[in-house]
Design an enzyme around this catalytic site. Structure first.
Site, PDB file in Angstrom:
ATOM      1  CG  HIS A 145      55.467 -30.900  44.882  1.00 36.38           C
ATOM      2  ND1 HIS A 145      56.795 -30.827  44.521  1.00 36.38           N
ATOM      3  CD2 HIS A 145      55.020 -32.077  44.376  1.00 36.38           C
ATOM      4  CE1 HIS A 145      57.133 -31.912  43.847  1.00 36.38           C
ATOM      5  NE2 HIS A 145      56.068 -32.679  43.739  1.00 36.38           N
TER       6      HIS A 145
ATOM      7  CG  ASP B 141      67.433 -12.556  19.448  1.00 34.20           C
ATOM      8  OD1 ASP B 141      66.505 -13.100  20.076  1.00 34.20           O
ATOM      9  OD2 ASP B 141      68.389 -12.000  19.998  1.00 34.20           O
TER      10      ASP B 141
ATOM     11  CD1 TRP C 249      48.213 -31.248  40.211  1.00 31.08           C
ATOM     12  CD2 TRP C 249      48.473 -29.817  38.505  1.00 31.08           C
ATOM     13  NE1 TRP C 249      48.118 -31.964  39.043  1.00 31.08           N
ATOM     14  CE2 TRP C 249      48.270 -31.118  37.978  1.00 31.08           C
ATOM     15  CE3 TRP C 249      48.664 -28.761  37.613  1.00 31.08           C
ATOM     16  CZ2 TRP C 249      48.260 -31.370  36.604  1.00 31.08           C
ATOM     17  CZ3 TRP C 249      48.638 -29.032  36.250  1.00 31.08           C
ATOM     18  CH2 TRP C 249      48.441 -30.321  35.765  1.00 31.08           C
TER      19      TRP C 249
ATOM     20  CB  SER D 145      54.466 -15.596  30.701  1.00 30.85           C
ATOM     21  OG  SER D 145      55.644 -16.294  30.457  1.00 30.85           O
ATOM     22  CB  SER D 146      52.510 -20.000  28.409  1.00 32.13           C
ATOM     23  OG  SER D 146      53.153 -20.527  29.515  1.00 32.13           O
TER      24      SER D 146
ATOM     25  CG  HIS E   4      45.752 -35.423  28.332  1.00 28.80           C
ATOM     26  ND1 HIS E   4      46.264 -36.375  29.175  1.00 28.80           N
ATOM     27  CD2 HIS E   4      46.291 -35.659  27.131  1.00 28.80           C
ATOM     28  CE1 HIS E   4      47.065 -37.169  28.493  1.00 28.80           C
ATOM     29  NE2 HIS E   4      47.086 -36.768  27.245  1.00 28.80           N
TER      30      HIS E   4
ATOM     31  CD  GLU F  86      50.821 -27.586  31.370  1.00 26.60           C
ATOM     32  OE1 GLU F  86      50.492 -26.823  30.450  1.00 26.60           O
ATOM     33  OE2 GLU F  86      51.845 -27.460  32.062  1.00 26.60           O
TER      34      GLU F  86
ATOM     35  CE1 TYR G 152      51.086 -37.440  26.264  1.00 31.14           C
ATOM     36  CE2 TYR G 152      48.906 -36.645  25.729  1.00 31.14           C
ATOM     37  CZ  TYR G 152      49.732 -37.665  26.120  1.00 31.14           C
ATOM     38  OH  TYR G 152      49.224 -38.906  26.380  1.00 31.14           O
TER      39      TYR G 152
ATOM     40  CB  SER H  47      64.719 -36.613  18.503  1.00 30.23           C
ATOM     41  OG  SER H  47      63.550 -37.214  18.977  1.00 30.23           O
TER      42      SER H  47
ATOM     43  CG  HIS I 190      42.788 -39.905  30.424  1.00 30.50           C
ATOM     44  ND1 HIS I 190      43.533 -39.978  29.278  1.00 30.50           N
ATOM     45  CD2 HIS I 190      43.406 -39.001  31.192  1.00 30.50           C
ATOM     46  CE1 HIS I 190      44.554 -39.132  29.376  1.00 30.50           C
ATOM     47  NE2 HIS I 190      44.493 -38.534  30.526  1.00 30.50           N
ATOM     48  CG  HIS I 191      43.104 -36.555  33.867  1.00 26.48           C
ATOM     49  ND1 HIS I 191      44.265 -36.850  34.510  1.00 26.48           N
ATOM     50  CD2 HIS I 191      43.444 -36.267  32.589  1.00 26.48           C
ATOM     51  CE1 HIS I 191      45.287 -36.724  33.663  1.00 26.48           C
ATOM     52  NE2 HIS I 191      44.801 -36.370  32.487  1.00 26.48           N
TER      53      HIS I 191
ATOM     54  CB  THR J 212      53.972 -42.781  22.832  1.00 26.40           C
ATOM     55  OG1 THR J 212      52.870 -41.885  22.930  1.00 26.40           O
ATOM     56  CG2 THR J 212      55.061 -42.342  23.784  1.00 26.40           C
TER      57      THR J 212
ATOM     58  NE  ARG K  45      46.991 -37.263  43.235  1.00 28.61           N
ATOM     59  CZ  ARG K  45      46.918 -36.667  42.038  1.00 28.61           C
ATOM     60  NH1 ARG K  45      46.144 -37.186  41.086  1.00 28.61           N
ATOM     61  NH2 ARG K  45      47.593 -35.582  41.778  1.00 28.61           N
TER      62      ARG K  45
HETATM   63  C1  HEA Z   1      56.363 -31.450  37.215  1.00 31.38           C
HETATM   64  C2  HEA Z   1      57.230 -32.036  37.791  1.00 31.38           C
HETATM   65  C3  HEA Z   1      57.355 -32.649  39.142  1.00 31.38           C
HETATM   66  C4  HEA Z   1      58.565 -32.958  39.683  1.00 31.38           C
HETATM   67  C5  HEA Z   1      59.923 -32.720  39.086  1.00 31.38           C
HETATM   68  C6  HEA Z   1      58.274 -33.563  40.946  1.00 31.38           C
HETATM   69  C7  HEA Z   1      59.267 -34.020  41.814  1.00 31.38           C
HETATM   70  C8  HEA Z   1      59.025 -34.701  43.001  1.00 31.38           C
HETATM   71  N1  HEA Z   1      57.800 -34.993  43.540  1.00 31.38           N
HETATM   72 FE1  HEA Z   1      56.014 -34.431  42.792  1.00 31.38          FE
HETATM   73  N2  HEA Z   1      54.212 -33.879  42.035  1.00 31.38           N
HETATM   74  C9  HEA Z   1      54.002 -33.228  40.845  1.00 31.38           C
HETATM   75  C10 HEA Z   1      54.967 -32.874  39.915  1.00 31.38           C
HETATM   76  C11 HEA Z   1      56.323 -33.053  40.085  1.00 31.38           C
HETATM   77  N3  HEA Z   1      56.916 -33.618  41.176  1.00 31.38           N
HETATM   78  C12 HEA Z   1      52.605 -32.960  40.672  1.00 31.38           C
HETATM   79  C13 HEA Z   1      51.947 -32.266  39.487  1.00 31.38           C
HETATM   80  C14 HEA Z   1      51.970 -33.472  41.801  1.00 31.38           C
HETATM   81  C15 HEA Z   1      50.487 -33.482  42.123  1.00 31.38           C
HETATM   82  C16 HEA Z   1      50.136 -32.393  43.061  1.00 31.38           C
HETATM   83  C17 HEA Z   1      48.710 -32.517  43.501  1.00 31.38           C
HETATM   84  O1  HEA Z   1      48.298 -33.599  43.946  1.00 31.38           O
HETATM   85  O2  HEA Z   1      48.000 -31.525  43.399  1.00 31.38           O
HETATM   86  C18 HEA Z   1      53.015 -34.055  42.634  1.00 31.38           C
HETATM   87  C19 HEA Z   1      52.763 -34.701  43.854  1.00 31.38           C
HETATM   88  C20 HEA Z   1      53.743 -35.343  44.594  1.00 31.38           C
HETATM   89  C21 HEA Z   1      53.469 -36.186  45.706  1.00 31.38           C
HETATM   90  C22 HEA Z   1      52.098 -36.569  46.220  1.00 31.38           C
HETATM   91  C23 HEA Z   1      51.683 -35.631  47.262  1.00 31.38           C
HETATM   92  C24 HEA Z   1      50.305 -35.958  47.758  1.00 31.38           C
HETATM   93  O3  HEA Z   1      49.525 -36.591  47.049  1.00 31.38           O
HETATM   94  O4  HEA Z   1      50.026 -35.522  48.873  1.00 31.38           O
HETATM   95  C25 HEA Z   1      54.678 -36.616  46.193  1.00 31.38           C
HETATM   96  C26 HEA Z   1      54.850 -37.515  47.345  1.00 31.38           C
HETATM   97  O5  HEA Z   1      55.792 -38.117  47.520  1.00 31.38           O
HETATM   98  C27 HEA Z   1      55.694 -36.036  45.360  1.00 31.38           C
HETATM   99  C28 HEA Z   1      57.057 -36.216  45.526  1.00 31.38           C
HETATM  100  C29 HEA Z   1      58.019 -35.694  44.676  1.00 31.38           C
HETATM  101  C30 HEA Z   1      59.440 -35.859  44.886  1.00 31.38           C
HETATM  102  C31 HEA Z   1      60.073 -36.566  46.045  1.00 31.38           C
HETATM  103  C32 HEA Z   1      60.059 -35.222  43.836  1.00 31.38           C
HETATM  104  C33 HEA Z   1      61.545 -35.117  43.617  1.00 31.38           C
HETATM  105  O6  HEA Z   1      61.858 -35.589  42.347  1.00 31.38           O
HETATM  106  C34 HEA Z   1      62.027 -33.720  43.807  1.00 31.38           C
HETATM  107  C35 HEA Z   1      63.495 -33.669  43.650  1.00 31.38           C
HETATM  108  C36 HEA Z   1      64.082 -32.300  43.745  1.00 31.38           C
HETATM  109  C37 HEA Z   1      64.581 -31.769  44.829  1.00 31.38           C
HETATM  110  C38 HEA Z   1      64.502 -32.507  46.121  1.00 31.38           C
HETATM  111  C39 HEA Z   1      65.178 -30.415  44.807  1.00 31.38           C
HETATM  112  C40 HEA Z   1      66.621 -30.431  45.148  1.00 31.38           C
HETATM  113  C41 HEA Z   1      66.927 -29.357  46.090  1.00 31.38           C
HETATM  114  C42 HEA Z   1      67.141 -29.557  47.362  1.00 31.38           C
HETATM  115  C43 HEA Z   1      67.080 -30.907  47.939  1.00 31.38           C
HETATM  116  C44 HEA Z   1      67.439 -28.425  48.201  1.00 31.38           C
HETATM  117  C45 HEA Z   1      67.727 -28.821  49.582  1.00 31.38           C
HETATM  118  C46 HEA Z   1      68.094 -27.629  50.250  1.00 31.38           C
HETATM  119  C47 HEA Z   1      68.908 -27.626  51.247  1.00 31.38           C
HETATM  120  C48 HEA Z   1      69.536 -28.847  51.758  1.00 31.38           C
HETATM  121  C49 HEA Z   1      69.202 -26.327  51.891  1.00 31.38           C
HETATM  122  N4  HEA Z   1      55.086 -35.266  44.392  1.00 31.38           N
HETATM  123  C1  HEA Z   2      54.789 -35.728  30.954  1.00 30.60           C
HETATM  124  C2  HEA Z   2      53.651 -35.969  31.387  1.00 30.60           C
HETATM  125  C3  HEA Z   2      52.753 -37.129  31.065  1.00 30.60           C
HETATM  126  C4  HEA Z   2      52.782 -38.027  30.018  1.00 30.60           C
HETATM  127  C5  HEA Z   2      53.721 -38.093  28.853  1.00 30.60           C
HETATM  128  C6  HEA Z   2      51.672 -38.915  30.245  1.00 30.60           C
HETATM  129  C7  HEA Z   2      51.365 -39.956  29.386  1.00 30.60           C
HETATM  130  C8  HEA Z   2      50.227 -40.746  29.493  1.00 30.60           C
HETATM  131  N1  HEA Z   2      49.311 -40.711  30.525  1.00 30.60           N
HETATM  132 FE1  HEA Z   2      49.423 -39.534  32.190  1.00 30.60          FE
HETATM  133  N2  HEA Z   2      49.350 -38.185  33.670  1.00 30.60           N
HETATM  134  C9  HEA Z   2      50.232 -37.161  33.876  1.00 30.60           C
HETATM  135  C10 HEA Z   2      51.315 -36.837  33.091  1.00 30.60           C
HETATM  136  C11 HEA Z   2      51.647 -37.511  31.913  1.00 30.60           C
HETATM  137  N3  HEA Z   2      51.010 -38.593  31.398  1.00 30.60           N
HETATM  138  C12 HEA Z   2      49.902 -36.439  35.065  1.00 30.60           C
HETATM  139  C13 HEA Z   2      50.642 -35.235  35.629  1.00 30.60           C
HETATM  140  C14 HEA Z   2      48.774 -37.064  35.598  1.00 30.60           C
HETATM  141  C15 HEA Z   2      48.035 -36.769  36.900  1.00 30.60           C
HETATM  142  C16 HEA Z   2      47.370 -35.485  36.969  1.00 30.60           C
HETATM  143  C17 HEA Z   2      46.727 -35.315  38.303  1.00 30.60           C
HETATM  144  O1  HEA Z   2      45.681 -35.928  38.532  1.00 30.60           O
HETATM  145  O2  HEA Z   2      47.283 -34.587  39.145  1.00 30.60           O
HETATM  146  C18 HEA Z   2      48.451 -38.147  34.677  1.00 30.60           C
HETATM  147  C19 HEA Z   2      47.353 -38.975  34.847  1.00 30.60           C
HETATM  148  C20 HEA Z   2      46.945 -39.889  33.901  1.00 30.60           C
HETATM  149  C21 HEA Z   2      45.684 -40.549  33.946  1.00 30.60           C
HETATM  150  C22 HEA Z   2      44.591 -40.358  34.988  1.00 30.60           C
HETATM  151  C23 HEA Z   2      44.812 -41.245  36.142  1.00 30.60           C
HETATM  152  C24 HEA Z   2      43.892 -40.979  37.240  1.00 30.60           C
HETATM  153  O3  HEA Z   2      43.883 -39.856  37.776  1.00 30.60           O
HETATM  154  O4  HEA Z   2      43.165 -41.896  37.570  1.00 30.60           O
HETATM  155  C25 HEA Z   2      45.637 -41.391  32.857  1.00 30.60           C
HETATM  156  C26 HEA Z   2      44.490 -42.262  32.506  1.00 30.60           C
HETATM  157  O5  HEA Z   2      44.292 -42.632  31.440  1.00 30.60           O
HETATM  158  C27 HEA Z   2      46.881 -41.217  32.141  1.00 30.60           C
HETATM  159  C28 HEA Z   2      47.216 -41.877  30.970  1.00 30.60           C
HETATM  160  C29 HEA Z   2      48.356 -41.611  30.221  1.00 30.60           C
HETATM  161  C30 HEA Z   2      48.669 -42.301  28.971  1.00 30.60           C
HETATM  162  C31 HEA Z   2      47.896 -43.392  28.322  1.00 30.60           C
HETATM  163  C32 HEA Z   2      49.842 -41.736  28.522  1.00 30.60           C
HETATM  164  C33 HEA Z   2      50.542 -42.078  27.219  1.00 30.60           C
HETATM  165  O6  HEA Z   2      50.922 -40.910  26.544  1.00 30.60           O
HETATM  166  C34 HEA Z   2      51.733 -42.960  27.421  1.00 30.60           C
HETATM  167  C35 HEA Z   2      52.183 -43.569  26.116  1.00 30.60           C
HETATM  168  C36 HEA Z   2      53.484 -44.336  26.215  1.00 30.60           C
HETATM  169  C37 HEA Z   2      53.625 -45.674  26.205  1.00 30.60           C
HETATM  170  C38 HEA Z   2      52.465 -46.587  26.148  1.00 30.60           C
HETATM  171  C39 HEA Z   2      54.975 -46.321  26.335  1.00 30.60           C
HETATM  172  C40 HEA Z   2      55.752 -46.472  25.063  1.00 30.60           C
HETATM  173  C41 HEA Z   2      55.088 -47.255  23.987  1.00 30.60           C
HETATM  174  C42 HEA Z   2      55.561 -48.400  23.462  1.00 30.60           C
HETATM  175  C43 HEA Z   2      56.854 -49.008  23.858  1.00 30.60           C
HETATM  176  C44 HEA Z   2      54.777 -48.993  22.347  1.00 30.60           C
HETATM  177  C45 HEA Z   2      54.205 -50.333  22.583  1.00 30.60           C
HETATM  178  C46 HEA Z   2      53.169 -50.286  23.604  1.00 30.60           C
HETATM  179  C47 HEA Z   2      51.963 -50.872  23.522  1.00 30.60           C
HETATM  180  C48 HEA Z   2      51.399 -51.477  22.306  1.00 30.60           C
HETATM  181  C49 HEA Z   2      51.148 -50.953  24.749  1.00 30.60           C
HETATM  182  N4  HEA Z   2      47.645 -40.305  32.797  1.00 30.60           N
HETATM  183 CU   LIG Z   3      45.870 -37.020  30.823  1.00 27.53          CU
END
Ligand code: HEA
Ligand code: HEA
Ligand SMILES: [Cu+2]
Ligand code: CUA
Lengths: 294, 541, 378
Positions: free
Chosen positions: B83, B112, B148, B175-176, B259, B261, B263, B274, B308-309, B334, B456
């Site tokens: 997933h 293009d 993942w 590809s990327s 990380h 990634e 962003y 925007s 921070h992860h 941000t 999790r």
């Molecule tokens: C990048 C984007 C992304 C998106 C869009 C989503 C979308 C969703 N995610 Fe995901 N998620 C991740 C990225 C994302 N996730 C990542 C990176 C992890 C961590 C993995 C890891 O731990 O390694 C994670 C982990 C994660 C967990 C934790 C699993 C665990 O720790 O064991 C859960 C649990 O609820 C969850 C739920 C969902 C749900 C309910 C949606 C929903 O928003 C999804 C909605 C979309 C659909 C549901 C599709 C619609 C289509 C259908 C419904 C078709 C149905 C077909 C028929 C009826 C024939 N996600």
């Molecule tokens: C689109 C993807 C995305 C984005 C944008 C961010 C944004 C941020 N993330 Fe997140 N992050 C993930 C995707 C993302 N993250 C994913 C996928 C994981 C889990 C990976 C995994 O383990 O599987 C993760 C996990 C993750 C962790 C690790 C948690 C853990 O495993 O224990 C941390 C810890 O610092 C963190 C921090 C942040 C911070 C500080 C931002 C900041 O960029 C956010 C900044 C934004 C704001 C703060 C709000 C707006 C600001 C204001 C309105 C201004 C005023 C505010 C103040 C003065 C406070 N993220």
């Molecule tokens: Cu991070």
């Protein structure tokens, strides 16, 4: 062939029409990754799939580049396209730098952190007999924490790596001479020096092959010689692979030169390959100092 | 292809019917046209969203109540892993590349992408990779189940599908990288005269910066998984302490990629927002220059926050402090973006068509995710919530309500330009409100679960967590249902050309060159560079 | 179909009667678990502080946005203004968040430093993560020398598999041998792992520390209350990741001393004479206990294994009359199988005998402790 200069019928920015090459190349790579994945898991047919995919892919690339070369020589590429090629080659090389950075990072981390930590007092709880030093066969050290690594000797900078350094540096010079000759319009001289460059690359690879043989046979230094062997072979091997690719690029450029491609003022194909070669050269200098000397 | 060579002079004229738009399957498989390739990317990513979504629903079905009802824990871990991988690499990233393909040449007045054939190669590379990833479920031992993040040494215990996965990721990385080089070169080298960098639409800007992030970190990921591969099969010990390696080294290298990634998945979203907010506020984007600088700052900072992860891996005090401070700093740029959008709306003359609704929804819900990110960044608090559902909640707020919402916003905003027909406002609004509500039902309770300590990647959990999990599962099915609705009642009709004919510029105050060409955008646009007015938003000759 | 199962499950959901678990999660708890250490308290405080600050900013920011959304809409006749830049405001909203962030980071810094100070511990315990159980060894301080393995209660694992777990308050948190520590003492936990990364975490102590194979890391806690406290493995470690809980029993110092004395007596009693010659059924009986406590999680109670875990039932190595074949695997490990050197010679002999004579394995072979001694010496 006609000189590839911008003239009357060169489009502003040439956009190629539909092409089957990309999808075909991807098709080839499907068999490559499928085969590679199966082969290393002990399925013999994987090797055939890999081979088929590679051949398919190489054949497609040949056609693809053939098209591009024809377009280029056909005068379809404007200066703007030339600039696109420059940008793209530059950033491609940058991405390669980052690839190497991952492996250099692994080396720094092992030397600077994991080996000392594994040998530290705290870790004596787990590895009481491990004396963490770099290189891991230094006097007084124990090649690996678990003692599973057979004794080995490390690869010193002398003589092969140093010879190889000289070879690569020389090849940089011959390449530059070839470039100047091309600009000055001395085609025969260009071709001669290009062959020299390619040859230097091949000799480099030959020496490296010999070095690996020596490592395995005489020094007992192998991929599985703990972290030292891992980083040594990964870094030098990945670099060697790049030398191979760069050498191929130079080879094809040379063949194109012999066909009369490129002009004194438009020859980015040449320059791109040259950039790549210099990049490979610089990485080697880093390796030479960091892997062999330090 | 070689038709071009047969009569190269054909190209000097800019008649649109010069080379006929190819038809049938060849049009797609042999595509070199940025719009067609963009469409391919978008369809691919939507398919992957479905696949990833179905996996998510499997996860949620299993977690609906305590105990194992449907899947064994091994399969559950495979679902979680795939997933994550499929959503990140298959759904979100390609979707943004699809947008880039469609919009960047249009926005900057280019004919293009810089390398049309390589562009198609970037797309087709994803097919073997996707086949390999999805196919891994059918390999002996099942799909990779190490999360993942593919942490060593768990990956060393995986079956053959792990290698398939690693090669698939290599290919996706290639590809990327090619896609990014294409985008960088297109933007730097193919802008129409007068389109200076600081007049460029924000979407192009955010993609330029994203592309740099990509070429800087995709190779690093490739390096990390290559070492995993050699550790698995060739006797190296990068991540094996017995040979002097270190499992935590994998994490450092992975997160140096990981990380940035995240962003990569949000900056283009910022770009889309925007574009949309000014169009519907009928007011120019506030603080254009600071938007650019903020985007660049986020990108630069993203390279120094990776650990921070890893707060729970046991770093020295100084390490924890450094990474905590650096991470918290990202709130500043941000915030600048959020405030700029607000100031754009302020004293505008707003209307709320579907794209604007999604954009506002994005700002609102993404900010919640940003704040929870900030809370994660506080190392002592992170010790409590790391690897719990709090993190899952955080990243779905930024990824689903962030990236995915922005993608929806973009589809509604530019869809008329792509297809030539308007979507139905009512249906768009149903999709939006339904998604917003179900999204929050799904993911809001996860904050509570995480704080209360539910880890999790768990196939089963203590009884006390039952109710919130049930709620989240119900929400997830509702959210999934809304996406099916979107597909059947918005996407399909638009692709079939059903609906009101879209005017050249459906949005009163939208600015930019994409609105200077007819809807649907003709096969070839700007074959010769257009002459632009001083704002570089109008074609004057 | 899915809907139907969903509905029926929902109906049963409402009927669940579970209670809050003291020292673990409460029913529908929405904030961190009740802290029982200073550090956990500070974490709680930090979290609440962050939450409040973020909420305030959130309300302020979105107050403005929604005001604008309601006032500045075209349908209300709003005409758009023309400004699109103001260096002053932009600087202001860069500096102010910067300051806020620093203010947030300052108290956090203090806690980080306190958290990482593992010096001057009264008792040091090594916690080793195995797939999928925890091994505890008291290394220093009162109780040094005690060591045992702590595994999820087998009935809970079975309940999970049944898909219909009973309403037990400590579902998935109950172990056979909890970690026991005295109240009010600084306990240093050294973590490491045998196979893959695990994480040792107890929320009410504010402790979470990855256990990394080949390396040691440490963390500490000083419980301020007696009682039972629970945590779970917090790093994905393979299929049974959800089934390796942590249970810490905090006792009054006196009770702790009594426990230590008791354990030490048991150790003495357990230190069987490795030269003793055992009878087949004695060894089988003893071996069954060892098997249930250590091996059954992976190899399953029926010895059939699962996935990458090899079956013992019918295994050539187990059936072999060359006993060293099996003993070697037991003592040195193989692939996913860890080395079991921490078990005594008698225990290993017993479990080997048990596996050679259980399920469909009917060899009648007896493995004596002396053979284990010999294999260990190899
Ligand atoms: C990048 C984007 C992304 C998106 C869009 C989503 C979308 C969703 N995610 Fe995901 N998620 C991740 C990225 C994302 N996730 C990542 C990176 C992890 C961590 C993995 C890891 O731990 O390694 C994670 C982990 C994660 C967990 C934790 C699993 C665990 O720790 O064991 C859960 C649990 O609820 C969850 C739920 C969902 C749900 C309910 C949606 C929903 O928003 C999804 C909605 C979309 C659909 C549901 C599709 C619609 C289509 C259908 C419904 C078709 C149905 C077909 C028929 C009826 C024939 N996600
Ligand atoms: C689109 C993807 C995305 C984005 C944008 C961010 C944004 C941020 N993330 Fe997140 N992050 C993930 C995707 C993302 N993250 C994913 C996928 C994981 C889990 C990976 C995994 O383990 O599987 C993760 C996990 C993750 C962790 C690790 C948690 C853990 O495993 O224990 C941390 C810890 O610092 C963190 C921090 C942040 C911070 C500080 C931002 C900041 O960029 C956010 C900044 C934004 C704001 C703060 C709000 C707006 C600001 C204001 C309105 C201004 C005023 C505010 C103040 C003065 C406070 N993220
Ligand atoms: Cu991070
Ligand atoms: Cu052990 Cu998760």
């Amino acid at each position: 062939m006609s000189a590839a200069t911008t003239h009357g019928n060169t489009p502003y920015y040439f956009v190629p029409g539909p092409s089957r090459h990309p999808a075909m190349a991807a098709f080839g790579l499907f068999w490559v990754i499928l085969g590679a994945g199966q082969w290393i898991n002990g399925h013999g047919w994987g090797a055939w799939s890999l081979l088929f995919g590679l051949l398919w892919w190489a054949f497609t690339l040949k056609q693809w580049f053939g098209d591009a070369i024809r377009e280029s020589e056909g005068g379809l590429y404007s200066d703007r396209i030339d600039a696109s090629f420059r940008w793209s080659m530059g950033w491609f090389i940058f991405s390669e730098v980052m690839f190497f950075a991952a492996f250099f990072g692994a080396l720094f981390w092992s030397r600077g952190y994991s080996i000392p930590t594994l040998g530290s007092l705290d870790n004596a709880l787990l590895w009481p007999d491990f004396n963490g030093l770099w290189p891991s066969n230094a006097p007084g050290s124990t090649a690996s924490p678990a003692g599973t690594v057979e004794a080995f000797a490390i690869m010193g900078p002398w003589p092969i790596p140093t010879i190889n350094t000289a070879l690569l540096l020389t090849s940089g010079v011959t390449l530059t001479i070839a470039h100047h000759a091309l600009i000055a319009g001395h085609r025969a001289r260009t071709i001669a020096f290009m062959w020299a460059t390619v040859l230097l690359g091949i000799v480099f690879l030959g020496f490296q092959g010999y070095e690996y043989h020596h490592a395995y046979e005489d020094l007992n230094l192998k991929l599985n010689s703990g972290i030292y062997g891992s980083t040594f072979f990964m870094l030098t091997g990945f670099h060697g692979f790049h030398v191979f690719v760069g050498m191929l690029m130079l080879l094809f450029i040379t063949l194109r030169l012999m066909k009369g491609h490129f002009t004194p003022d438009r020859h980015f194909g040449f320059e791109g390959a040259a950039w790549y070669w210099h990049f490979v050269d610089v990485v080697w200098l880093g390796l030479y100092v960091i892997v062999y000397w330090l | 292809m070689s038709a071009v060579l047969d009569h190269p002079t054909g190209h000097v004229h800019d008649h649109h019917d010069d080379h006929h738009a190819p038809t049938g399957w060849r049009r797609w498989v042999f595509a070199t046209n940025h719009k067609d390739i963009g469409t391919l990317y978008l369809l691919f990513s939507f398919t992957m969203l479905m696949v990833g979504g179905i996996l998510a629903l499997c996860i949620r079905a299993e977690l609906f109540r305590p105990g194992l009802q449907f899947f064994n824990p091994e399969l559950f871990n495979q679902f979680t892993t795939m997933h994550g991988l499929i959503m990140v690499f298959g759904a979100i990233m390609p979707a943004f590349v699809g947008f880039a393909n469609w919009m960047i040449p249009l926005q900057i007045g280019a004919s293009d992408m810089a390398f049309a054939r390589m562009n198609n190669f970037s797309f087709w590379l994803m097919i073997p990779a996707a086949l390999m990833l999805v196919g891994s479920f059918f390999m002996p031992g099942g799909a990779p189940a190490a999360g993942w993040t593919l942490y060593a040494p768990l990956t060393l215990q995986m079956g053959p599908s792990m290698d398939a996965g690693i090669f698939a990721m290599h290919i996706l990385g290639a590809s990327s990288i090619m896609g990014s080089i294409n985008i960088i070169v297109t933007i730097l080298n193919m802008r129409a005269p007068g389109m200076t960098l600081m007049k460029m639409p924000m979407f192009a800007w955010t993609w330029l910066i994203t592309a740099y992030l990509l070429i800087a970190v995709m190779p690093v990921l490739a390096g990390a998984i290559t070492m995993t591969l050699t550790d698995r099969h060739f006797g190296t010990s990068f991540f094996t302490p017995a040979g002097g390696g270190d499992p935590v080294m994998y994490q450092h290298i992975f997160w140096f990629f990981g990380h940035p990634e995240v962003y990569i998945m949000i900056l283009p979203a910022f770009g889309i927002i925007s574009q949309i907010v000014p169009a519907f506020a009928r007011k120019r984007l506030f603080g254009y220059a600071s938007m650019v600088y903020a985007t660049a700052s986020i990108a630069i900072l993203s390279f120094i926050v990776w650990a921070h992860h890893m707060f729970a891996t046991g770093m020295p005090v100084t390490g924890q402090l450094f990474f905590m401070y650096a991470t918290m700093l990202i709130a500043v740029p941000t915030g600048v973006k959020i405030f700029n959008w607000l100031a754009t709306m302020w004293r505008g003359s707003m209307t709320f068509e579907t794209p604007m609704l999604w954009a506002i929804g994005f700002i609102f819900v993404f900010t919640m995710g940003g704040f929870t990110g900030l809370i994660c960044a506080v190392a002592p608090v992170d010790i409590q919530i790391q690897d719990t559902y709090y993190v899952v909640a955080h990243f779905h707020y930024v990824l689903v309500a962030g990236s995915l919402y922005a993608l929806f916003a973009g589809v509604y905003y530019w869809g008329p330009k792509w297809t030539g027909v308007m979507y139905s406002e009512t249906r768009g609004k149903i999709h939006f409100w339904g998604s917003l509500i179900f999204f929050n039902i799904t993911f809001f309770p996860m904050h509570f679960l995480g704080l209360a300590g539910m880890p999790r990647r768990y196939a089963d959990y203590p009884m006390q967590f039952a109710d919130f999990n049930a709620l989240a599962s119900i929400g997830a099915f509702g959210f999934g249902f809304m996406q099916v609705y979107f597909f059947l009642f918005v996407v399909i009709p638009m692709m079939r050309g059903q609906g009101a004919k879209a005017p050249q510029k459906p949005w009163e105050a939208a600015e930019g060159l994409e609105w200077e060409v007819p809807s649907p955008a003709p096969f070839h646009t700007f074959e010769n560079p257009p002459k632009l007015d001083v704002t570089a938003t109008k074609v004057i000759g | 179909m899915v809907g139907l199962t969903g509905l029926s499950a929902l109906a049963s959901q409402a009927a669940w009667a579970v209670n809050d678990l003291k020292g673990g999660p409460a029913v529908n708890q929405i904030n961190l678990q009740t802290p029982v250490t200073k550090i956990a308290q500070e974490q709680m405080w930090l979290h609440n502080m962050m939450l409040v600050l973020c909420l305030v900013i959130f309300i302020a920011v979105f107050g403005v946005m929604f005001y604008s959304i309601f006032k500045h809409r075209k349908s209300k006749g709003a005409v758009s203004a023309n400004f699109h830049e103001s260096v002053k405001v932009e600087i202001a909203w860069t500096i102010v968040p910067f300051i806020i962030v620093i203010l947030m980071a300052l108290p956090a810094t203090k806690v980080v430093v306190a958290m990482k100070d593992t010096t001057n511990a009264d008792i040091t315990i090594k916690a080793t993560g195995y797939q999928w159980k925890w091994g505890y060894d008291y290394v220093k301080g009162e109780g040094a020398g005690i060591g045992f393995v702590s595994t999820l209660d087998a009935s809970h694992r079975a309940m999970s598999d049944s898909g219909n777990p009973g309403e037990v308050d400590d579902y998935l948190l109950k172990v056979d041998n909890p970690l026991v520590v005295p109240v009010g003492r600084k306990i240093r936990i050294i973590t490491t792992a045998d196979d893959v990364i695990h994480a040792w975490s107890v929320p009410s102590f504010g402790v979470k520390q990855d256990a990394i194979p080949g390396f040691v890391r440490d963390t500490w806690f000083k419980a301020e209350q007696t009682g039972d406290f629970y945590g779970q493995c917090a790093e994905l470690c393979g299929k049974e990741h959800a089934y390796m809980p942590i249970h810490v029993k905090v006792l009054e110092p006196k009770a702790y001393s009594a426990w230590v004395a008791d354990e030490q007596k048991k150790i003495a009693a357990k230190a069987d004479d490795p030269n003793k010659e055992w009878k087949l059924d004695e060894l089988i009986a003893r071996g069954e206990k060892v098997y249930t406590a250590n091996c059954a999680v992976c190899h399953r109670p029926d010895g059939k294994g699962a996935g990458p875990i090899k079956p013992l039932d019918g295994s050539a190595i187990v059936l072999s009359d060359k006993h060293s074949d099996q003993l070697e695997v037991l003592l040195r490990g193989r692939n996913a199988m860890p080395a079991w050197t921490q078990l005594s010679d008698t225990e290993l002999a017993a479990v080997a005998t048990f596996t050679k004579n259980s399920w469909s394995n009917k060899t009648g072979q007896v493995v004596q402790p002396a053979e284990v001694v010999a294999e260990r010496a190899k």
